[in-house]
Design an enzyme around this catalytic site. Structure first.
Site, PDB file in Angstrom:
ATOM      1  N   GLY A 136       0.873  -1.313  -0.040  1.00 24.40           N
ATOM      2  CA  GLY A 136       0.052  -0.125   0.156  1.00 24.40           C
ATOM      3  C   GLY A 136       0.934   1.179  -0.097  1.00 24.40           C
ATOM      4  CD1 TRP A 162      -6.559  -2.436   0.428  1.00 22.60           C
ATOM      5  CD2 TRP A 162      -8.718  -1.896   0.994  1.00 22.60           C
ATOM      6  NE1 TRP A 162      -6.634  -2.827   1.627  1.00 22.60           N
ATOM      7  CE2 TRP A 162      -8.028  -2.886   1.934  1.00 22.60           C
ATOM      8  CE3 TRP A 162      -9.993  -1.744   1.000  1.00 22.60           C
ATOM      9  CZ2 TRP A 162      -8.673  -3.017   3.376  1.00 22.60           C
ATOM     10  CZ3 TRP A 162     -10.693  -2.100   2.297  1.00 22.60           C
ATOM     11  CH2 TRP A 162     -10.046  -2.811   3.310  1.00 22.60           C
ATOM     12  CD  GLU A 261       1.747  17.886  -5.736  1.00 21.79           C
ATOM     13  OE1 GLU A 261       2.838  17.153  -6.055  1.00 21.79           O
ATOM     14  OE2 GLU A 261       1.713  19.173  -6.271  1.00 21.79           O
ATOM     15  NE  ARG A 264      -0.538  11.846  -0.477  1.00 23.77           N
ATOM     16  CZ  ARG A 264       0.574  11.345  -0.679  1.00 23.77           C
ATOM     17  NH1 ARG A 264       1.329  12.148  -1.030  1.00 23.77           N
ATOM     18  NH2 ARG A 264       0.842  10.261  -0.746  1.00 23.77           N
ATOM     19  CB  ILE A 358     -21.251  15.759  22.324  1.00 22.07           C
ATOM     20  CG1 ILE A 358     -20.115  16.947  22.633  1.00 22.07           C
ATOM     21  CG2 ILE A 358     -22.619  16.824  22.367  1.00 22.07           C
ATOM     22  CD1 ILE A 358     -19.640  17.786  22.009  1.00 22.07           C
ATOM     23  CG  HIS A 359     -24.695  12.540  19.806  1.00 23.33           C
ATOM     24  ND1 HIS A 359     -23.923  13.469  19.203  1.00 23.33           N
ATOM     25  CD2 HIS A 359     -25.937  12.395  19.052  1.00 23.33           C
ATOM     26  CE1 HIS A 359     -24.637  14.034  18.300  1.00 23.33           C
ATOM     27  NE2 HIS A 359     -25.680  13.398  18.148  1.00 23.33           N
ATOM     28  N   GLY A 361     -24.574   7.999  25.237  1.00 23.00           N
ATOM     29  CA  GLY A 361     -24.977   6.616  24.853  1.00 23.00           C
ATOM     30  C   GLY A 361     -25.716   6.539  23.411  1.00 23.00           C
ATOM     31  CD  GLU A 384      -6.477   9.538  -2.844  1.00 21.56           C
ATOM     32  OE1 GLU A 384      -5.500  10.034  -3.424  1.00 21.56           O
ATOM     33  OE2 GLU A 384      -7.391   9.015  -3.241  1.00 21.56           O
ATOM     34  CD  GLU A 388       1.058   6.588  10.949  1.00 18.22           C
ATOM     35  OE1 GLU A 388       0.398   6.279   9.869  1.00 18.22           O
ATOM     36  OE2 GLU A 388       0.543   6.833  12.030  1.00 18.22           O
TER      37      GLU A 388
END
Ligand SMILES: Cc1cc2nc3c(=O)[nH]c(=O)nc-3n(C[C@H](O)[C@H](O)[C@H](O)COP(=O)(O)OP(=O)(O)OC[C@H]3O[C@@H](n4cnc5c(N)ncnc54)[C@H](O)[C@@H]3O)c2cc1C
Length: 404
Positions: A136, A162, A261, A264, A358-359, A361, A384, A388
């Protein structure tokens, strides 16, 4: 609940009109239907058909080929709005956009004339294929090969992994090794524009030798298919080497890295879109839900979360637009595109996680939209180029630009 931002006041008239149009499309057509397609993991055909009518498959394709001829900055704004609706919808146009970029920048006249008019209308869709089961990030390690036969055609063999739009696409821009002895390896790689029947698992006739195994089951990013591609004796005519044989053989790695490029910037825009949606959901829910006698939005801890989210979304949007504008102005923008992708994809994940918290449960319930966003957002950290890999690109470019 759309949140107005300062960045929207900087738009040109065309950008404002098209952004508003796509935002309305997302509010009326994408958001109300995304949950169903996500749960069924089915292709959102009616939404895609409407996108064709709106011209969204040809945004960056020149007008002479039937597209809108708009720039990367405007495209990024459109992608942000689509992704605010559902990132799978932007996934349907993402690899298509990269394919059209490759044709516009490197294709022969014949290749452009053959593909771009049909791509501009969405009649055919494009996929983009670098990754393999064992490769990849380290693209130079691909193993799939193309060998020139006595009849002049190229025989493609190998397994790709993929591939977004792997089944529904009619054309796949695929990277193959054409000189396994090349040193460094990237000089021995070529991009082939391989045609296929859309939605056919086994191709026959002119496209025999290309099979598509059942789609990969994923955590999120449903609706748009990700597949393997198995090339086994697939014959590709010499005029389908990207840019023609003379200019294109051995240039595939460089061509596809160039396309990444802009890819991205595209993923960065998706990160901004999903982060924006998480902010909107958090703003709404936190004013509705009450604890300890008041809406949770009145607790300072929650307000701080909202403040951090809004600040990060704005920063990610500005950096994404800066990278896009630099590319449009013809400047090198690999550093900025890497920064935008890194910041915006991480912002997407962070804002989605804060919205989930914030939601309470209910964030864990499939009844609430945030549950889908929580499964969708991590893809952006990977596609893309992982975070890292972005840091590696940024670090290398920084040292190149500031050599002492
Ligand atoms: C849903 C989905 C859709 C995709 N669509 C496409 C597509 O359309 N076309 C296509 O070609 N690919 C596609 N991909 C593949 C994607 O581009 C790769 O998954 C990605 O580039 C990472 O490669 P990998 O999965 O092989 O991870 P690896 O390269 O094996 O990396 C594994 C881990 O090691 C880290 N790592 C690797 N090298 C280094 C290093 N030198 N230093 C530090 N850390 C390192 C990575 O960051 C990661 O955390 C898709 C992936 C997904 C999940």
């Amino acid at each position: 609940m759309a949140v107005e931002t300062a960045a929207h006041s900087e738009l040109t008239d065309i950008q404002r009109d098209i952004t508003e149009m796509v935002r309305q499309f997302a509010d009326e057509q994408i958001i109300p239907n995304a949950e169903r397609y996500d749960h069924e993991d089915s292709f959102p055909e009616p939404i895609v058909e409407q996108m064709k009518e709106l011209g969204l498959f040809g945004v960056t394709i020149p007008e002479e080929y039937g597209g809108m001829g708009l720039d990367l900055t405007t495209y990024a704004m459109i992608v942000e709005e689509l992704s605010r609706g559902w990132i799978s919808i932007s996934g349907v146009v993402n690899t298509h956009f990269i394919g059209s970029y490759l044709l516009m920048k490197f294709g022969t006249d014949e290749q452009r004339d053959h593909f771009l008019p049909k791509m501009a209308t969405g009649e055919i869709r494009a996929a983009f294929s670098l990754s393999e089961p064992e490769v990849g990030s380290d693209v130079q390690g691909i193993k799939a090969t193309a060998k020139k036969g006595d009849d002049g055609s190229w025989e493609l063999n190998g397994q790709k992994m993929w591939v977004t739009n792997g089944l529904g696409s009619s054309v796949v821009f695929v990277l193959m090794k054409t000189d396994p002895k090349a040193d460094p390896p990237y000089r021995g790689m070529t991009c082939f524009v391989t045609e296929k029947e859309p939605w056919q698992e086994v191709n026959e006739g002119d496209f025999a030798g290309l099979t598509i195994p059942p789609k990969i089951k994923k955590m999120g990013y449903k609706g748009v298919e990700s597949t393997e591609l198995v090339y086994d004796g697939y014959r590709c005519p010499p005029e389908r080497v990207l840019g023609g044989e003379e200019a294109g053989v051995g240039q595939g790695f460089v061509q596809m890295m160039d396309a990444l490029e802009v890819g991205r910037v595209n993923v960065a825009a998706r990160g901004v879109g999903i982060a924006q949606r998480a902010l909107e959901l958090a703003l709404r829910y936190s004013q509705e839900r009450k604890t300890f006698g008041k809406p949770i939005a009145q607790h300072q801890a929650i307000q701080f979360k909202l403040a951090d989210m809004a600040t990060k979304v704005e920063a990610a949007r500005l950096l994404t637009r800066k990278a896009a504008r630099m590319k449009d102005a013809g400047e090198r923008s690999d550093l900025e595109a890497g920064m935008a992708k890194l910041l915006a994809s991480e912002t997407g994940k962070e804002c989605v996680e804060e919205c989930f918290r914030i939601h309470g449960g209910y964030g864990y319930s499939k009844e609430y939209e945030i549950e889908r966003l929580y499964r969708d957002a991590p893809l952006l950290l990977i596609g893309e180029g992982t975070s890292e890999i972005q840091r590696m690109v940024i670090g290398k470019k920084l040292l190149q630009r500031h050599r002492i």
